[in-house]
Every structure is written in C-alpha cells, then in structure tokens.
Design a protein around this motif. Structure first.
Motif, PDB file in Angstrom:
ATOM      1  N   CYS A   9       0.822  -1.221   0.000  1.00  0.00           N
ATOM      2  CA  CYS A   9       0.000   0.000   0.000  1.00  0.00           C
ATOM      3  C   CYS A   9       0.854   1.269   0.000  1.00  0.00           C
ATOM      4  O   CYS A   9       0.453   2.289  -0.532  1.00  0.00           O
ATOM      5  CB  CYS A   9      -0.964  -0.020   1.182  1.00  0.00           C
ATOM      6  SG  CYS A   9      -0.227   0.445   2.762  1.00  0.00           S
ATOM      7  N   GLY A  10       2.026   1.212   0.622  1.00  0.00           N
ATOM      8  CA  GLY A  10       2.902   2.383   0.655  1.00  0.00           C
ATOM      9  C   GLY A  10       2.558   3.400   1.731  1.00  0.00           C
ATOM     10  O   GLY A  10       3.315   4.353   1.956  1.00  0.00           O
ATOM     11  N   THR A  11       1.422   3.229   2.407  1.00  0.00           N
ATOM     12  CA  THR A  11       1.004   4.251   3.377  1.00  0.00           C
ATOM     13  C   THR A  11       0.874   3.726   4.806  1.00  0.00           C
ATOM     14  O   THR A  11       0.852   4.518   5.744  1.00  0.00           O
ATOM     15  CB  THR A  11      -0.365   4.852   2.976  1.00  0.00           C
ATOM     16  OG1 THR A  11      -1.302   3.780   2.843  1.00  0.00           O
ATOM     17  CG2 THR A  11      -0.271   5.597   1.651  1.00  0.00           C
ATOM     18  N   CYS A  12       0.787   2.425   5.030  1.00  0.00           N
ATOM     19  CA  CYS A  12       0.618   1.897   6.393  1.00  0.00           C
ATOM     20  C   CYS A  12       1.932   2.074   7.168  1.00  0.00           C
ATOM     21  O   CYS A  12       2.958   2.442   6.615  1.00  0.00           O
ATOM     22  CB  CYS A  12       0.201   0.427   6.367  1.00  0.00           C
ATOM     23  SG  CYS A  12       1.515  -0.714   5.906  1.00  0.00           S
ATOM     24  N   CYS A  32       3.479  -5.363   4.959  1.00  0.00           N
ATOM     25  CA  CYS A  32       2.244  -4.623   4.700  1.00  0.00           C
ATOM     26  C   CYS A  32       1.035  -5.562   4.763  1.00  0.00           C
ATOM     27  O   CYS A  32       1.003  -6.577   4.072  1.00  0.00           O
ATOM     28  CB  CYS A  32       2.314  -3.974   3.306  1.00  0.00           C
ATOM     29  SG  CYS A  32       0.784  -3.119   2.864  1.00  0.00           S
ATOM     30  N   PRO A  33       0.029  -5.226   5.599  1.00  0.00           N
ATOM     31  CA  PRO A  33      -1.134  -6.119   5.686  1.00  0.00           C
ATOM     32  C   PRO A  33      -1.971  -6.141   4.410  1.00  0.00           C
ATOM     33  O   PRO A  33      -2.773  -7.039   4.206  1.00  0.00           O
ATOM     34  CB  PRO A  33      -1.933  -5.549   6.867  1.00  0.00           C
ATOM     35  CG  PRO A  33      -1.459  -4.154   7.043  1.00  0.00           C
ATOM     36  CD  PRO A  33      -0.058  -4.083   6.525  1.00  0.00           C
ATOM     37  N   CYS A  50       4.882  -0.037   5.806  1.00  0.00           N
ATOM     38  CA  CYS A  50       5.399   0.503   4.545  1.00  0.00           C
ATOM     39  C   CYS A  50       6.208   1.777   4.807  1.00  0.00           C
ATOM     40  O   CYS A  50       7.291   1.968   4.256  1.00  0.00           O
ATOM     41  CB  CYS A  50       4.259   0.796   3.574  1.00  0.00           C
ATOM     42  SG  CYS A  50       3.574  -0.682   2.800  1.00  0.00           S
TER      43      CYS A  50
END
Ligand SMILES: [Zn+2]
Ligand SMILES: [Zn+2]
Length: 368
Positions: free
Chosen positions: A97-100, A111-112, A103
């Motif tokens: 996702c790049g945002t959690c 990343c989930p 990440c």
C-alpha cells in the motif's frame, strides 16, 4: 497487445493460450518477460493445496501464476519515472500500500494489504480480483502488466536467466542479513532445496567463518560443497546435532537456518534448537502448510541459552539491490541451482518435474 500465458483454470488444469494484455495505467508498466522460474508457492496453488484456491478459481475464472521472472520494459504509463522502455528488469512481486506503518518504516514485506504478482502473497481471491479488474496477472506469460514499484532494474551484464533468480535470492539475502551473519559466525543450513543452497551462497558472501549444510541427499550436499559449504552432514547417516557440536568444539552453530516448509519443518526446527550455540539465532525461512503450524518450543532453552528465535518473509529494496550485486559479481555459478529449463509450452511437464530427481530450480523459457 496479445500475449501467451499459462492460465490456471482449476487445480491441475493449466493451459497455455493467447490472450489480451490489459491496458497500461499511468503508474503501470508492461514487461515483455523472457525467463522465469517455478517456486513451491506456484506448485501449491497449481495443486490447490490451500482451500481458498479452488473457490476463487470458480468465482473469478482462470489466473496466471508465477512471480520469479525477468524481461524488458515495452510500455510505460505517463506518470512512470522509475524505468523506461528498453530497460532490462526483474520482477519484484509485492504490491504494497505504501502508506501503512510498516510501509512507511520501509518494511513493505509486512504490509497487511500486500498482494503478490502471480498469486504469490495475500489472499488468493484478492490476487484473482486484481487480475480480473486490473489485468495484473503473473509471470508464466510473455507479458506482465504491473505497477512501476514491481520493477528492479538489472545491469546489462546480467543474463535473463540470472535475473529470474532475483526474487528467491533477495528473499534469502533478507533471511541471512536479518540474522546478521558475519565473519564471527558458524552457520548451519538445514535442508538443501534451491533456497537452502542460496543460503550457503549468501552466508559465504557475508563472510561467515564456516557454513555447514545438513541434508539427506548426497548429490545436494555435493552441490553445496561446490557452492562453498565448508562442512556437510548427511542426516541419514549421522546425528546432525552431535556432528554440529563436534565441528564447533561443543559450542554449536551461532546462526541456524531451517529452510524447508512441509513435513520436515518441525523435526528440523527441533534439531536447530538443539544445535544452536548459546546466544545464537534460529531462523525459519518457509511458511508451514495449513494445519501444521504448531511446534513446541522449550521456553527454558530460549531463556537460559538466550536463543533468538525468528523468521523472515519477503524482502525489501536493499535486499534486492544486494541480490543483484551478488548475481552481477559472478560469485557463484547459478546454473548449479537453476539447473533445468523448459519452454512455457511445456509448463505442465515443468510442474510435474519440480522437486523430483536432480531438479532444483526449474526455469521457463517464456519465448519458446
Ligand atoms: Zn518464489
Ligand atoms: Zn502497507
């Protein structure tokens, strides 16, 4: 644009057919894949050894497996900056996702939301949905559309065959670096499939004092020797724990890697806990088959001997870059590991041969 791809319709029903490549979105690229490798992850899905696979295939239709491959970029979306048309790349299969939090901290492998190219990670249904809705499939095909984060640039000197080994080697670099293998360490590698053999190379690359390999197969022990292993133990002939202690003045190995999944995993993990030195690390490389997750760990062994008990999954950018550096350095003969190649048209034969006889990593020529 058309491609040839191996479509998995149902368990053990895979057909090589011609189909459309999905249009390239603004952050996407299209890679003309040249060479690939099979992975046990693909075999599990092919056999539908996981219960969700059959249901998802029925719901969404056929999918394309495969996540280890290299090729040439033939199209880029308008917003792509990482690569350009003509670049030689290997596939980095994790779409994160790049945002959690994970990440953001650089641990994109945790990343989930992660979905793997070729149904290699995340829920099988989610991977299928990605293919149906966005045309992001797998590597057992002549073309692959992926987000640009899925491309790792390869140097010109690196062959496509070697590039197709990037993903498995990067996983192993992560495993060996996570355990901080260095010049002080007596390393033990339990289980010599392709990933076990790559552990030998990565441990030697990090300058390990010694690498001892344990397996039942004399031929694989010999290949490990040719790849740099210092000592070999045939666990069918001798007790690996006794042998390992004998090789280390009774201390044990500092860093012990349990590499395979499957039925041997629990037995090997118990051996690893017995042969690891005080203050040492036991690391588990593979996932466990469904229903075999349980393993009894001696709390006192961990407490009194200060054992680090860990594992790794996937890899990050730094591991991939180091893997490329290793492949480009020519520090090992990768044909000892990727020791067979079949054309895409014979993918069913390739699957049938996986893990049988002398075959290690089986490669695919996607242009044949
Ligand atoms: Zn793999
Ligand atoms: Zn994330």
């Amino acid at each position: 644009m058309e491609m040839r791809a191996a479509l998995l319709y149902a368990p053990r029903d895979m057909r090589v057919e011609t189909c459309e490549v999905a249009p390239c979105g603004e952050h996407d690229i299209i890679i003309n894949l040249k060479k690939a490798c099979l992975c046990p992850t693909d075999i599990k899905k092919y056999e539908a050894a996981k219960p969700d696979v059959e249901g998802a295939l029925k719901q969404y239709g056929p999918c394309i497996l495969g996540h280890e491959a290299a090729g040439v970029v033939v199209e880029t979306g308008s917003a792509v900056t990482a690569v350009k048309v003509g670049d030689r790349v290997a596939v980095q299969p994790m779409i994160y996702c790049g945002t959690c939090r994970h990440c953001q901290e650089g641990h994109t492998n945790l990343c989930p939301e992660v979905i793997g190219v070729g149904c290699s990670a995340g829920g099988f249904g989610d991977c299928e949905k990605l293919f149906v809705e966005q045309g992001i499939g797998g590597c057992f095909a002549t073309h692959l559309k992926v987000p640009e984060i899925c491309a790792m640039k390869l140097p010109d000197s690196l062959s496509m065959e070697a590039g197709s080994l990037l993903e498995p080697l990067a996983d192993v670099v992560h495993s060996v670096d996570h355990a901080q293998v260095g010049p002080e360490d007596d390393v033990a590698v339990l289980g010599l499939g392709p990933m076990g053999l790559l552990h030998v190379i990565a441990a030697k690359y990090n300058g390990a004092k010694s690498v001892t390999v344990v397996d039942l197969d004399e031929k694989r022990l010999e290949i490990a020797r040719r790849l740099g292993a210092d000592h070999t133990i045939n666990s069918g002939k001798t007790d690996p724990v006794v042998q390992m202690k004998a090789l280390t003045d009774g201390v044990g190995a500092n860093k012990v890697f349990v590499v395979p999944g499957g039925p041997a995993q629990a037995i090997l993990t118990a051996q690893a806990m017995d042969m690891v030195a005080k203050g040492g690390t036991v690391s588990l490389f593979s996932s466990s088959p469904t229903g075999a997750d349980d393993f009894t760990v001696s709390i006192n062994r961990i407490h009194y001997s200060m054992i680090n008990f860990t594992g790794t999954v996937g890899f990050g950018t730094a591991h991939a870059e180091k893997a490329i550096e290793m492949l480009a350095s020519g520090c090992f003969d990768y044909t000892l590991i990727r020791n067979k190649e079949l054309p895409l048209s014979q993918i069913n034969e390739a699957v049938a041969l996986y893990g049988k006889g002398d075959n290690l990593k089986i490669g695919l020529d996607l242009e044949a």
